[in-house]
Structure formats: structure tokens, C-alpha cells
Motif scaffolding. Structure first.
Motif, short mmCIF file in Angstrom:
data_model
loop_
_atom_site.label_atom_id
_atom_site.label_comp_id
_atom_site.label_asym_id
_atom_site.label_seq_id
_atom_site.Cartn_x
_atom_site.Cartn_y
_atom_site.Cartn_z
N VAL A 147 -3.27 47.99 28.70
CA VAL A 147 -3.33 49.41 29.07
C VAL A 147 -3.70 49.46 30.54
N HIS A 148 -2.89 50.20 31.30
CA HIS A 148 -3.14 50.35 32.74
C HIS A 148 -3.46 51.81 33.00
N ARG A 149 -4.60 52.08 33.62
CA ARG A 149 -5.01 53.45 33.92
C ARG A 149 -4.88 53.71 35.42
N GLU A 150 -4.26 54.85 35.75
CA GLU A 150 -4.19 55.28 37.15
C GLU A 150 -3.83 56.76 37.19
N VAL A 167 -3.63 59.04 34.04
CA VAL A 167 -2.75 58.72 32.92
C VAL A 167 -2.96 57.26 32.52
N GLU A 168 -2.50 56.94 31.30
CA GLU A 168 -2.60 55.57 30.82
C GLU A 168 -1.21 55.10 30.40
N TYR A 169 -0.82 53.94 30.91
CA TYR A 169 0.42 53.29 30.53
C TYR A 169 0.07 52.15 29.58
N GLU A 170 0.88 51.96 28.56
CA GLU A 170 0.66 50.86 27.61
C GLU A 170 1.95 50.05 27.56
N LYS A 224 2.10 65.01 32.06
CA LYS A 224 0.64 65.18 32.02
C LYS A 224 0.15 66.20 33.04
N ARG A 266 -0.50 57.73 23.46
CA ARG A 266 -1.81 57.54 24.08
C ARG A 266 -2.21 58.75 24.92
N ASN A 267 -1.23 59.40 25.58
CA ASN A 267 -1.50 60.55 26.46
C ASN A 267 -1.24 61.89 25.77
#
Length: 195
Positions: free
Chosen positions: A41-44, A47-50, A95, A121-122
Motif C-alpha cells: 500500500v502506497h500513501r500519497e 489517497v492510497e494505492y494498493e 477522491k 480502499r478509498n
């Protein structure tokens, strides 16, 4: 020894990054050397990308553009993301920009799986329709519906420009073309592109 390295780095996984595959799916060639699987999981930018780092690439270089696209006012717009990948632009647009709906086109099944997880996730699943396959085919289903279309393929999305124009609503809209252009050639490139 990798277990000890991971402990020192406080990491669950360790991988060796290799060049991204140059084919149309832009497959990751990361080699996992510690850990059970490549899902991260990358947060920036709120938002979160999986995604599975062993199967799909993560483009860290366009963080500023992802933020910019999410911060644009797209209130109530219908947006097409023609090369959505794991949702680099789709997720921040949904988002934060106020877009009504995003139609996300992607050829790589592993990227689509990551996009689906990122949408969940979002809490954005309802606001996105995914079209799996070559966008030279999938975009034909979207003619005349978009206020805005994102052409985020580097180095060039030129083969899809004609399709993108057909996807814009008859009253007009915005086409975002992301390309690598030398700084001293931007003005000339922009003029040629508009022609």
C-alpha cells in the motif's frame, strides 16, 4: 541474512527492482527476495494505492502531476482515464476533484486488480467503471460522453488522440496529453499538437 536485513530496515518485504518491461502492459520485473508476496500500500496526496510490486510498476516520478490532477476542479464531470494503470489519476480525481464518474481503461489484468483494490480502499467503487483490454477497442464504447479525457501514457499517447477526440462530448471538453517533451521544444510541440 535477509530476515535480519528486513528487521533492521523494519520492512516486511525486500525486492530488487529491475527495468520495467517495455511491452504494452508495462509489467514490473521486481524480484522479491524477502516476504510472502508483493502486495503493498502506497500513501500519497491523501489517497492510497494498493498493488503487487512484482506484477505492476509504480510510477514514482509523476507524483506532482497526480497531485495536480486531483486538485483540479472537475465538479460533476464525466472523465475517461484512457491508460489508468493502478489508478494513478483515477483515484485522486475521484477522491478530490469533484468528478461525477471516471471510466477507466486498462490493458493489464494485474493493474486492474490493483485498481479495484485501490477503489475499495478509498471507498470509490461506485464512481468508477473499468474497461479491460486495449483502449483502441474499449474507447469506442465511450464516444461522445466525456467532459475530460486523460491520456497519461509516457512517452507518447499519440495513437489514441483520434479516439480521445471522439470521446469528448459534442459541445467540447478537455484532453490531457502527458508526454515527454524537451523543455526547449514545448511551444513547438504544443502548436503541432493543436494542429
Amino acid at each position: 541474512p535477509m530476515k535480519e536485513v528486513a528487521k533492521i530496515l523494519q520492512a516486511n518485504r525486500i525486492g530488487i527492482q529491475n527495468e520495467i518491461d517495455s511491452g504494452p502492459t508495462r509489467k514490473s520485473q521486481l524480484e522479491l527476495i524477502h516476504g510472502g508476496d508483493g502486495w503493498v500500500v502506497h500513501r500519497e496526496n491523501f489517497v492510497e494505492y494498493e498493488f503487487d510490486a512484482t506484477k505492476v510498476m509504480f510510477s514514482s516520478g509523476n507524483i506532482t502531476e497526480r497531485r495536480r490532477m486531483g486538485n483540479m476542479d472537475m465538479t460533476n464531470e464525466i472523465v475517461i482515464d484512457a491508460y489508468c494503470g493502478i489508478g494513478y489519476y483515477t483515484i485522486p480525481i475521484l477522491k478530490r476533484s469533484g468528478a461525477k464518474h471516471v471510466h477507466a481503461c486498462e490493458i493489464n489484468p494485474n493493474s486492474i486488480e490493483a485498481l479495484e483494490k485501490g477503489l475499495i480502499r478509498n471507498n470509490l467503487t461506485e464512481d468508477c467503471t473499468i474497461y479491460e483490454g486495449d483502449n483502441r477497442i474499449t474507447l469506442k464504447q465511450l464516444y461522445g460522453i466525456a467532459d475530460r479525457i486523460i491520456l497519461g501514457l509516457i512517452p507518447s499517447s499519440q495513437p489514441s488522440w483520434g479516439l480521445a477526440i471522439k470521446c469528448i462530448k459534442p459541445e467540447g471538453g478537455v484532453i490531457h496529453i502527458h508526454m515527454n517533451v524537451h523543455e526547449n521544444e514545448i511551444k513547438e510541440w504544443a502548436e503541432k499538437t493543436m494542429q
